[in-house]
Enzyme design. Structure first.
Site, PDB file in Angstrom:
ATOM      1  N   LYS A  47      30.708  40.700  45.008  1.00  0.00           N
ATOM      2  CA  LYS A  47      31.961  40.062  44.609  1.00  0.00           C
ATOM      3  C   LYS A  47      32.575  40.696  43.360  1.00  0.00           C
ATOM      4  O   LYS A  47      33.786  40.726  43.193  1.00  0.00           O
ATOM      5  CB  LYS A  47      31.737  38.564  44.351  1.00  0.00           C
ATOM      6  CG  LYS A  47      31.314  37.776  45.579  1.00  0.00           C
ATOM      7  CD  LYS A  47      32.495  37.410  46.445  1.00  0.00           C
ATOM      8  CE  LYS A  47      32.055  36.681  47.711  1.00  0.00           C
ATOM      9  NZ  LYS A  47      33.148  36.515  48.679  1.00  0.00           N
ATOM     10  N   GLU A  94      39.366  30.788  43.314  1.00  0.00           N
ATOM     11  CA  GLU A  94      38.692  29.745  44.070  1.00  0.00           C
ATOM     12  C   GLU A  94      37.246  30.170  44.233  1.00  0.00           C
ATOM     13  O   GLU A  94      36.945  31.365  44.155  1.00  0.00           O
ATOM     14  CB  GLU A  94      39.334  29.575  45.455  1.00  0.00           C
ATOM     15  CG  GLU A  94      38.817  30.526  46.544  1.00  0.00           C
ATOM     16  CD  GLU A  94      39.130  32.004  46.290  1.00  0.00           C
ATOM     17  OE1 GLU A  94      40.055  32.285  45.504  1.00  0.00           O
ATOM     18  OE2 GLU A  94      38.434  32.865  46.856  1.00  0.00           O
ATOM     19  N   SER A 149      24.359  42.049  50.633  1.00  0.00           N
ATOM     20  CA  SER A 149      25.518  41.681  49.812  1.00  0.00           C
ATOM     21  C   SER A 149      25.189  40.918  48.540  1.00  0.00           C
ATOM     22  O   SER A 149      25.938  40.975  47.575  1.00  0.00           O
ATOM     23  CB  SER A 149      26.518  40.876  50.646  1.00  0.00           C
ATOM     24  OG  SER A 149      25.938  39.676  51.108  1.00  0.00           O
TER      25      SER A 149
HETATM   26  C1  LIG Z   1      26.117  37.227  48.635  1.00  0.00           C
HETATM   27  C2  LIG Z   1      27.327  36.909  49.434  1.00  0.00           C
HETATM   28  N1  LIG Z   1      27.520  37.551  50.604  1.00  0.00           N
HETATM   29  C3  LIG Z   1      28.580  37.289  51.366  1.00  0.00           C
HETATM   30  C4  LIG Z   1      29.512  36.324  51.019  1.00  0.00           C
HETATM   31  C5  LIG Z   1      30.642  36.051  51.952  1.00  0.00           C
HETATM   32  O1  LIG Z   1      31.876  36.548  51.531  1.00  0.00           O
HETATM   33  P1  LIG Z   1      32.534  37.817  52.200  1.00  0.00           P
HETATM   34  O2  LIG Z   1      32.536  37.604  53.666  1.00  0.00           O
HETATM   35  O3  LIG Z   1      33.904  37.867  51.624  1.00  0.00           O
HETATM   36  O4  LIG Z   1      31.721  38.999  51.835  1.00  0.00           O
HETATM   37  C6  LIG Z   1      29.358  35.641  49.806  1.00  0.00           C
HETATM   38  C7  LIG Z   1      30.343  34.611  49.372  1.00  0.00           C
HETATM   39  O5  LIG Z   1      30.165  33.823  48.489  1.00  0.00           O
HETATM   40  C8  LIG Z   1      28.233  35.938  49.003  1.00  0.00           C
HETATM   41  O6  LIG Z   1      28.039  35.292  47.840  1.00  0.00           O
END
Ligand SMILES: Cc1ncc(COP(=O)(O)O)c(C=O)c1O
Lengths: 394, 253
Positions: free
Chosen positions: A90, A112, A378
């Protein structure tokens, strides 16, 4: 112009655009007119790259997960976004957008947040840049994500509970948009995913595409070729996925796999599997796939992971889905939790529950032994320890 | 002539009231309309409640949530409005969010409105470029006026473009805010009302957002054709019920 990049009017095929009240037009238009130019300047690029390197800790490693590879008889790499400062991808987006906000002369930042990851990443860059920070968060999420609320407050942000609707991410987004309507001049809204009106989906994709670019270089170094056979990521709104897919979308022989949360199952009322349960419609200013009733009232999604608990997906992903370019798989709470445990036990990496969904695909998809898979790892699981603990009874 | 234009042609400041259909009770919709018309309201905006009303403040959000819980839906609203023209002849405008229209089918929605005798539509999140490209002809076929919005931040050039799109009135948002804010209008707002009035647009002007009483009504209609009152009306309806409708309308005159 690539087949999968945004059109001049802000569309990805049938999806995207800016379906916004006129009240929001000046804000969004200012951004639309300026974002490409600002992001393109040397000044922006130098600051962005330097912060990503020294503050965020990029490039993040591309790690060959040998134990997992052996088990599933294919070659598995992890793009370690979990090692970024604040624990998830993020922050790539918030670093970029805070520089953009400064270039536009904004003094006040709103955001948000669902799980609080994006809220923390926003509060972090606001602290760094000395800008006022207001984070909208559903009253329900404030309760279930207390550690991240504390982090935001420690970083100096004001956390405002969203008490309308279902009091979760979609309502927090509504509140942030309303705040922006009420502050058309001095405020920049840092959206946390590839959602919202044009130019947000494109802008956030560009800022996250650093993931894709690094993977290419790292692939070349480790595998002697730039292109993996598959790129795989979980999809809430879709920002970590868009960041990983960005530079591979035009290479049709790279398989693209998005992983959605099906919560308690797509045949229950508690799910967030938008490509299966959604229809075309408009949410937060974007035409995309979203979960709604026959009347177009947006329905409340459910997932054990607050970050995947969103009733839509970004318009890029709706386009990848509709054209068949991307394959979407949905994973239940239980499957994700088991996959999170497996990654912890086999590789010593405790992933965020969002992330864990991606690692559960082996139940549904087969790969060849010489395939090279790149998973977007992620985020890290620190924020989810309480949920893991309760689930597994530690 | 369309009823909206007839009303605008009168030599008086128009009182336009917004209310949420299906609120406080599901079957209150037509009763509210009749009472408003009897009390001398000039134009009524029938709010089709939406789960995510981005342009609305807390009062309309709450009434929308309640109406949806009561079971209000697009079909239900069109059912309730069957026969409304037997008793009510003032202009009726449907106000809602574009996704509801899209899911019903834009053409079917327009047809249903025409069959009932609806005169116009306000969809705050239907952008003007998309309206013009995809739906303008359809609205015209079904005799529906498209009412666009402007705010203090809207550029003169864009106002001129917007003015081309409709031929009834432009909804002037009094300040840059969601519905339900403000208390009386200051110098800045007054000079904005005058500035737009001095542009001599083809469309008439009606001011909405932040009008509460005879005082703010007089201010906001000084340079325009009248005002739209939403949040304050719903607040009164919530507190005083049906009996409060007529006295409130009288208090504005
Ligand atoms: C670690 C992590 N992966 C994925 C997401 C999902 O968001 P996005 O689909 O925008 O990557 C989040 C959202 O809070 C997250 O914290």
């Amino acid at each position: 112009m690539s087949k999968y990049s945004v059109s001049e009017k802000g569309f990805y095929g049938d999806f995207g655009g800016a379906y916004i009240p006129e009240l929001l037009f000046p804000n969004v238009e200012e951004l639309r007119q300026n974002y490409k130019q600002i992001i393109g300047t040397d000044d922006f690029q130098n600051q962005f790259k330097s912060l990503l390197k020294d503050y965020v800790g990029r490039p993040t490693p591309l790690y060959l997960a040998e134990n997992l590879s052996e088990k599933y008889k294919t070659k598995i790499y992890l793009k370690r976004e979990d090692l970024c400062h604040t624990g998830a991808h993020k922050i790539n987006n918030t670093v970029g957008q805070i520089l953009l906000a400064k270039a536009l002369g904004k003094r006040r930042i709103i955001a948000e947040t669902g799980a609080g990851q994006h809220g923390v990443a926003t509060a972090t860059v606001c602290a760094l840049m000395g800008l006022e920070c207001i984070v909208y968060m559903g009253a329900v999420d404030i309760e279930r994500q207390a550690p991240n609320v504390a982090r935001m407050k420690m970083l100096g942000a004001t956390v405002v509970p969203a008490t309308s609707g279902s009091k979760t991410l979609k309502d927090a987004t509504n509140e942030a948009i309303r705040d922006w309507i009420n502050h058309p001049k001095d405020t920049h809204y840092i959206i946390g995913s590839v959602v919202g009106p044009h130019p947000y989906p494109d802008m956030v994709t560009q800022l996250q595409s650093v993931i894709s670019k690094e993977v290419k270089a790292q692939m070349l170094e480790k595998e002697g070729r730039e292109l993996p056979d598959y790129v795989i990521a979980c999809v809430g709104g879709g920002s970590n996925a868009a960041g990983l897919f960005a530079d591979f979308m035009d290479h049709e022989d790279v398989g693209i796999i998005g992983v959605e949360a099906s919560g308690k199952g797509v045949d229950t009322t508690e799910s967030a599997a938008t490509t299966i349960l959604g229809r075309e419609g408009i949410i937060h200013g974007s035409k995309t796939l979203l979960m709604q009733n026959t009347d177009g009232q947006i329905t409340e999604p459910y997932s054990i992971s607050a970050g995947l608990d969103y009733p839509g997906i970004g318009p890029l992903h709706a386009h990848l889905f509709k054209t068949g370019r991307g394959k979407f798989v949905s994973i239940t709470d239980a499957e994700a939790m088991e996959a999170g445990l497996e990654l912890s036990r086999m590789e010593g990496i405790i992933p965020a529950i969002e992330t864990a969904h991606a690692f559960a695909i082996f139940k549904y998809l087969e790969f060849k032994e010489d395939d090279v898979l790149v998973f977007n790892c992620s985020g890290r699981g620190d924020k989810d320890l309480e949920t893991y603990r309760k689930y597994f009874g530690y | 002539m369309n009823r909206i234009n007839q009303a605008l042609a009168q030599d008086k400041k128009l009182i336009s009231i917004y209310f949420t259909a299906g609120y406080p009770e599901l079957e209150d919709t037509t009763e509210v309309i009749k009472r408003l018309a009897d009390a001398g309201t000039d134009v009524i905006e029938i709010g089709l409640p939406y789960s995510d009303p981005l342009a609305d403040g807390p009062v309309i959000q709450k009434s929308s949530e309640q109406a949806l819980r009561n079971g209000m839906s697009t079909r239900k609203l069109f059912q309730q409005l069957q026969g409304i023209r037997d008793t009510v002849d003032i202009p009726l405008i449907v106000m809602g969010y574009f996704n509801a229209m899209l899911q019903f089918g834009v053409e079917d929605f327009c047809k249903a409105c025409e069959a009932i005798g609806i005169d116009g539509i306000i969809m705050p999140d239907l952008p003007i470029d998309i309206f013009e490209r995809d739906y303008k002809a359809l609205f015209e076929t079904h005799g529906l006026k498209f009412v666009p919005l402007i705010t203090p931040e809207t550029s003169e050039e864009r106002i001129k473009t917007i003015d081309e799109l409709g031929d009834s009135f432009v909804y002037m948002v009094s300040s840059s805010s969601t519905t339900g804010g403000e208390q009386g209008f200051g110098e800045e707002a007054m000079s904005y009302f005058k500035r737009i009035s001095d542009m001599n647009l083809n469309n008439s002007l009606m001011v909405g957002f932040g009008i509460k009483d005879a005082f703010s009504f007089e201010q906001a209609s000084r340079f325009t054709s009248g005002c739209i009152i939403g949040s304050e009306f719903i607040r009164r309806l919530t507190n005083a019920g049906m009996e409060g409708i007529a006295p409130f309308i009288k208090s504005l005159k």
